[in-house]
Scaffold this motif. Structure first.
Motif, PDB file in Angstrom:
ATOM      1  N   ALA A 127       0.834  -1.150   0.126  1.00 30.85           N
ATOM      2  CA  ALA A 127      -0.080  -0.054  -0.151  1.00 30.85           C
ATOM      3  C   ALA A 127       0.909   1.309   0.048  1.00 30.85           C
ATOM      4  CB  ALA A 127      -0.965  -0.003   1.196  1.00 30.85           C
ATOM      5  N   LEU A 128       0.696   2.205  -0.764  1.00 30.21           N
ATOM      6  CA  LEU A 128       1.432   3.386  -0.976  1.00 30.21           C
ATOM      7  C   LEU A 128       0.838   4.529  -0.335  1.00 30.21           C
ATOM      8  CD1 LEU A 128       2.322   3.149  -4.740  1.00 30.21           C
ATOM      9  CD2 LEU A 128       3.230   2.050  -2.931  1.00 30.21           C
ATOM     10  N   PHE A 129       1.951   5.333   0.293  1.00 33.73           N
ATOM     11  CA  PHE A 129       1.300   6.608   1.198  1.00 33.73           C
ATOM     12  C   PHE A 129       2.213   7.713   0.587  1.00 33.73           C
ATOM     13  CE2 PHE A 129       0.510   2.588   3.353  1.00 33.73           C
ATOM     14  CZ  PHE A 129      -0.924   2.740   3.383  1.00 33.73           C
ATOM     15  N   ASN A 130       2.112   8.879   1.618  1.00 33.21           N
ATOM     16  CA  ASN A 130       3.164  10.193   1.182  1.00 33.21           C
ATOM     17  C   ASN A 130       4.427  10.294   1.710  1.00 33.21           C
ATOM     18  OD1 ASN A 130       0.727  11.414  -0.413  1.00 33.21           O
ATOM     19  ND2 ASN A 130      -0.186  11.237   1.684  1.00 33.21           N
ATOM     20  N   SER A 131       4.456   9.675   3.116  1.00 31.68           N
ATOM     21  CA  SER A 131       5.682  10.196   3.828  1.00 31.68           C
ATOM     22  C   SER A 131       5.971   8.673   4.707  1.00 31.68           C
ATOM     23  CB  SER A 131       5.450  11.138   5.123  1.00 31.68           C
ATOM     24  OG  SER A 131       4.286  10.665   6.033  1.00 31.68           O
ATOM     25  N   GLY A 132       7.177   8.633   5.097  1.00 29.37           N
ATOM     26  CA  GLY A 132       7.622   7.555   5.988  1.00 29.37           C
ATOM     27  C   GLY A 132       6.760   7.407   7.256  1.00 29.37           C
ATOM     28  N   ALA A 133       6.466   8.523   7.874  1.00 29.43           N
ATOM     29  CA  ALA A 133       5.546   8.425   9.179  1.00 29.43           C
ATOM     30  C   ALA A 133       4.351   7.686   8.849  1.00 29.43           C
ATOM     31  CB  ALA A 133       5.443   9.944   9.802  1.00 29.43           C
ATOM     32  N   GLU A 134       3.772   8.206   7.731  1.00 29.61           N
ATOM     33  CA  GLU A 134       2.470   7.716   7.419  1.00 29.61           C
ATOM     34  C   GLU A 134       2.494   6.306   7.174  1.00 29.61           C
ATOM     35  OE1 GLU A 134      -1.191   8.619   4.284  1.00 29.61           O
ATOM     36  OE2 GLU A 134       0.618  10.047   4.416  1.00 29.61           O
ATOM     37  N   ALA A 135       3.841   5.594   6.511  1.00 33.96           N
ATOM     38  CA  ALA A 135       3.871   4.378   6.292  1.00 33.96           C
ATOM     39  C   ALA A 135       3.888   3.496   7.423  1.00 33.96           C
ATOM     40  CB  ALA A 135       5.185   4.037   5.227  1.00 33.96           C
ATOM     41  N   VAL A 136       4.676   4.117   8.565  1.00 33.53           N
ATOM     42  CA  VAL A 136       4.692   3.291   9.744  1.00 33.53           C
ATOM     43  C   VAL A 136       3.534   3.442  10.331  1.00 33.53           C
ATOM     44  CG1 VAL A 136       5.794   3.605  12.037  1.00 33.53           C
ATOM     45  CG2 VAL A 136       7.325   4.101  10.084  1.00 33.53           C
ATOM     46  N   GLU A 137       2.758   4.266  10.567  1.00 36.66           N
ATOM     47  CA  GLU A 137       1.620   4.333  11.108  1.00 36.66           C
ATOM     48  C   GLU A 137       0.599   3.252  10.700  1.00 36.66           C
ATOM     49  OE1 GLU A 137      -0.978   7.379  12.455  1.00 36.66           O
ATOM     50  OE2 GLU A 137       0.875   8.545  12.985  1.00 36.66           O
ATOM     51  N   ASN A 138       0.658   3.126   9.174  1.00 36.31           N
ATOM     52  CA  ASN A 138      -0.021   2.078   8.351  1.00 36.31           C
ATOM     53  C   ASN A 138       0.265   0.733   8.813  1.00 36.31           C
ATOM     54  OD1 ASN A 138      -2.438   3.109   6.781  1.00 36.31           O
ATOM     55  ND2 ASN A 138      -1.038   4.712   6.827  1.00 36.31           N
ATOM     56  N   ALA A 139       1.739   0.487   8.906  1.00 34.52           N
ATOM     57  CA  ALA A 139       2.317  -0.669   9.218  1.00 34.52           C
ATOM     58  C   ALA A 139       1.786  -1.094  10.655  1.00 34.52           C
ATOM     59  CB  ALA A 139       3.743  -0.838   9.326  1.00 34.52           C
ATOM     60  N   VAL A 140       1.486  -0.274  11.710  1.00 31.69           N
ATOM     61  CA  VAL A 140       1.149  -0.559  12.879  1.00 31.69           C
ATOM     62  C   VAL A 140      -0.290  -1.064  12.945  1.00 31.69           C
ATOM     63  CG1 VAL A 140       0.565   0.339  15.256  1.00 31.69           C
ATOM     64  CG2 VAL A 140       2.795   1.029  14.145  1.00 31.69           C
ATOM     65  N   LYS A 141      -1.282  -0.285  11.941  1.00 28.23           N
ATOM     66  CA  LYS A 141      -2.731  -0.497  11.723  1.00 28.23           C
ATOM     67  C   LYS A 141      -2.775  -1.886  11.336  1.00 28.23           C
ATOM     68  CE  LYS A 141      -4.832   2.604   9.267  1.00 28.23           C
ATOM     69  NZ  LYS A 141      -5.356   3.614   8.443  1.00 28.23           N
ATOM     70  N   ILE A 142      -1.809  -2.347  10.066  1.00 28.59           N
ATOM     71  CA  ILE A 142      -2.110  -3.609   9.448  1.00 28.59           C
ATOM     72  C   ILE A 142      -1.673  -4.591  10.461  1.00 28.59           C
ATOM     73  CG2 ILE A 142      -0.846  -5.070   8.059  1.00 28.59           C
ATOM     74  CD1 ILE A 142      -0.611  -2.449   6.206  1.00 28.59           C
ATOM     75  N   ALA A 143      -0.784  -4.399  11.321  1.00 31.96           N
ATOM     76  CA  ALA A 143      -0.321  -5.506  12.530  1.00 31.96           C
ATOM     77  C   ALA A 143      -1.482  -5.584  13.497  1.00 31.96           C
ATOM     78  CB  ALA A 143       0.957  -4.961  13.179  1.00 31.96           C
ATOM     79  N   ARG A 144      -1.933  -4.616  13.810  1.00 33.58           N
ATOM     80  CA  ARG A 144      -3.124  -4.712  14.649  1.00 33.58           C
ATOM     81  C   ARG A 144      -4.152  -5.433  14.149  1.00 33.58           C
ATOM     82  NH1 ARG A 144      -2.313   1.434  17.528  1.00 33.58           N
ATOM     83  NH2 ARG A 144      -0.885   0.691  19.409  1.00 33.58           N
ATOM     84  N   ALA A 145      -4.346  -5.057  12.997  1.00 29.46           N
ATOM     85  CA  ALA A 145      -5.706  -5.828  12.514  1.00 29.46           C
ATOM     86  C   ALA A 145      -5.385  -7.322  12.132  1.00 29.46           C
ATOM     87  CB  ALA A 145      -5.936  -5.161  11.002  1.00 29.46           C
ATOM     88  N   TYR A 146      -4.280  -7.536  11.903  1.00 21.18           N
ATOM     89  CA  TYR A 146      -4.107  -8.853  11.678  1.00 21.18           C
ATOM     90  C   TYR A 146      -3.811  -9.759  12.950  1.00 21.18           C
ATOM     91  CZ  TYR A 146      -1.367 -13.129  10.213  1.00 21.18           C
ATOM     92  OH  TYR A 146      -0.891 -14.373   9.988  1.00 21.18           O
ATOM     93  N   PRO A 301       7.472  12.918  -3.189  1.00 21.21           N
ATOM     94  CA  PRO A 301       6.834  12.087  -2.052  1.00 21.21           C
ATOM     95  C   PRO A 301       6.130  10.891  -2.238  1.00 21.21           C
ATOM     96  CG  PRO A 301       5.584  14.228  -2.824  1.00 21.21           C
ATOM     97  CD  PRO A 301       6.783  14.100  -3.472  1.00 21.21           C
ATOM     98  N   LEU A 302       6.673   9.810  -1.610  1.00 17.26           N
ATOM     99  CA  LEU A 302       6.129   8.589  -1.644  1.00 17.26           C
ATOM    100  C   LEU A 302       6.662   7.711  -0.540  1.00 17.26           C
ATOM    101  CD1 LEU A 302       4.241   6.950  -3.817  1.00 17.26           C
ATOM    102  CD2 LEU A 302       6.155   5.825  -4.774  1.00 17.26           C
ATOM    103  N   ALA A 303       5.773   6.838  -0.316  1.00 18.79           N
ATOM    104  CA  ALA A 303       6.033   5.842   0.696  1.00 18.79           C
ATOM    105  C   ALA A 303       5.442   4.559   0.541  1.00 18.79           C
ATOM    106  CB  ALA A 303       5.914   6.325   2.225  1.00 18.79           C
ATOM    107  N   ALA A 304       5.685   3.515   1.485  1.00 16.81           N
ATOM    108  CA  ALA A 304       5.162   2.297   1.134  1.00 16.81           C
ATOM    109  C   ALA A 304       5.323   1.555   2.300  1.00 16.81           C
ATOM    110  CB  ALA A 304       5.618   1.515  -0.014  1.00 16.81           C
ATOM    111  N   VAL A 305       4.304   0.565   2.546  1.00 15.07           N
ATOM    112  CA  VAL A 305       4.387  -0.702   3.093  1.00 15.07           C
ATOM    113  C   VAL A 305       3.851  -1.932   2.545  1.00 15.07           C
ATOM    114  CG1 VAL A 305       3.217  -1.822   5.211  1.00 15.07           C
ATOM    115  CG2 VAL A 305       3.306   0.495   5.150  1.00 15.07           C
TER     116      VAL A 305
END
Length: 449
Positions: A127-146, A301-305
């Motif tokens: 999944a693609l995002f705008n910044s490193g911080a946004e990627a990290v936040e989404n990684a946490v979201k994904i880990a919690r959902a999983y 500006p691009l970031a990813a998980v």
């Protein structure tokens, strides 16, 4: 001054023709102070006019050897040909539709490339995002959902961003966290294997740090409550700390044994920077999720998980996204950046940068006892500066050294929990002559302290 474009065609030379900052930069700085919030700091008070290869030219005509790459962003060089070509073509087609409204092929292409490039041969999605911080936040979201768990474990000296959750994940208070709390809950910090500062010596560092971290997780959190263990394979803002060999594999195995998502934050260390596509490859680590940004798109500006498909698919439809995430122009730039990395074999170039720089840095450490440690890999190197005779951090001499380098045409960055680390992040396309000349400037600055 003759008008010219930036990029690889820019003359590759160090040139100081005015004071630093020069008169035009001083005028622009006055405008910045009047119009831009004071919280936006400045490392070097010169205003960029053009950049490319291994240099950055300011509005006064000074040309600086670039040992910063915009904080590890322009690893392929500024205005790299393939980045400009692909991004310009995309600009002419359309600038935005929002991938959640009408998707587009460049987004899919970047995700396909990430599946190919990141460690592991398992099925992956991104999944693609705008910044490193946004990627990290989404990684946490994904880990919690999983995992259906909440706790997140991070490490001393770690840095993960400036948003509310990522400030909680980040170790250093000033300037990242001071006065901005309260922070997000369910974040737990444990020791990292910092060889230079491990009290019983670097030879004991990996085993003792891993044992302490695992013990603290068990006693203070409970492994069964941990959604994710999040770590930078080479800690960036904390001081370019390479965890002692054996530490990362031990933590990765602990995560696997306890159903915890292991997340490698490769935002600063990824995309060839350490001499491999990703720093975690050095010890054969295959993370469950990997976060990337900075070097991915040559300055756009691009970031990813990126991670295991079953984990990436855990959030419900609509649970991930954002208006600008995976913007088509940024995706086109990323494809150009990856093209350049492959064509120029930038992992090999990064290793060559280490071969040129590290022996000279070690020689300087032998000559100047303010250098307590030389570390890093590839084009991600650092010196830690201390008060002679011990390991007490010396941020004052670090700042003075950086200023002297700036005045003499070398752009360098400082970092570290104690503000006493000088980091070197040259573009991986920099010429060896500029590397040597930049080190000459550093040596002269050390001699003048």
């Amino acid at each position: 001054m003759t008008e010219m474009s930036g990029g690889p065609a820019l003359p590759q030379e160090r040139r100081v023709v005015t004071s630093v900052p020069g008169p035009k930069s001083q005028e622009l700085m006055a405008r910045k102070q009047a119009a831009v919030a004071d919280g936006i700091g400045t490392v070097m008070p010169v205003f960029a006019e053009r950049a490319g290869g291994g240099v950055l030219e300011d509005v006064d005509g000074n040309s600086f050897i670039d040992f910063g790459s915009g904080i590890a962003v322009t690893g392929v060089g500024n205005s790299a040909e393939a980045v400009v070509r692909r991004a310009s073509a995309q600009l002419a087609r359309y600038t935005h539709t929002c991938v959640m409204v009408t998707p587009y092929e460049p987004y899919v292409e970047v995700c396909e490339e990430l599946a190919r490039l990141t460690p592991g041969d398992h099925a992956k999605k991104s999944a693609l995002f705008n910044s490193g911080a946004e990627a990290v936040e989404n990684a946490v979201k994904i880990a919690r959902a999983y995992t259906k768990r909440q706790a997140v474990v991070v490490f001393d000296h770690g840095y993960h961003g400036r948003t509310n959750l990522t400030m909680a994940l980040t170790s250093k208070n000033m300037p990242y966290k001071h006065s901005f709390g309260p922070f997000a809950p369910e974040v737990y910090r444990v020791p990292v294997a910092y060889p230079f500062r491990w009290l019983t010596g670097p030879e004991n560092c990996a085993e003792e740090a891993a044992a302490q971290a695992i013990d603290q997780i068990g006693k203070q959190v409970g492994a069964e409550n941990v959604a994710a263990i999040l770590i930078e394979p080479v800690l960036g803002e904390g001081g370019f700390i390479e965890p002692a060999k054996g530490f990362l594999p031990r933590l990765a195995q602990f995560a696997k044994d306890n159903g915890i998502v292991f997340v490698a934050d490769e935002i600063q260390s990824g995309f060839c920077r350490t001499g491999q596509w990703f720093a975690c490859e050095d010890e054969g680590i295959v993370p469950d999720l990997i976060t990337t940004a900075k070097g991915i798109a040559g300055g756009m500006p691009l970031a990813a998980v990126t991670g295991r498909a079953e984990m990436m698919d855990a959030p419900h439809v609509g649970g991930l996204g954002g208006t600008y995430g995976g913007n088509p122009v940024a995706c086109a730039a990323a494809l150009g950046s990856i093209e350049t990395m492959r064509e120029l074999d930038l992992p090999a170039r990064a290793k060559r940068i280490e071969e040129v720089m590290k022996p000279r840095l070690r020689k300087l450490a032998e000559q100047y006892d303010v250098i307590g440690d030389v570390r890093g890999r590839g084009a991600m190197l650092a010196i830690e500066l201390v008060k002679p005779g011990g390991k007490e951090p010396d941020p004052q001499v670090t700042a003075a050294l950086a200023k002297a380098c700036h005045q003499n045409g070398l752009l360098v960055l400082t970092t570290g929990t104690y503000g006493n680390v000088m980091r070197f992040l040259p573009p991986m396309v920099i010429g060896e002559d500029l590397l040597e000349e930049g080190l000459d400037v550093l040596e002269g600055a050390l001699a003048g302290l």
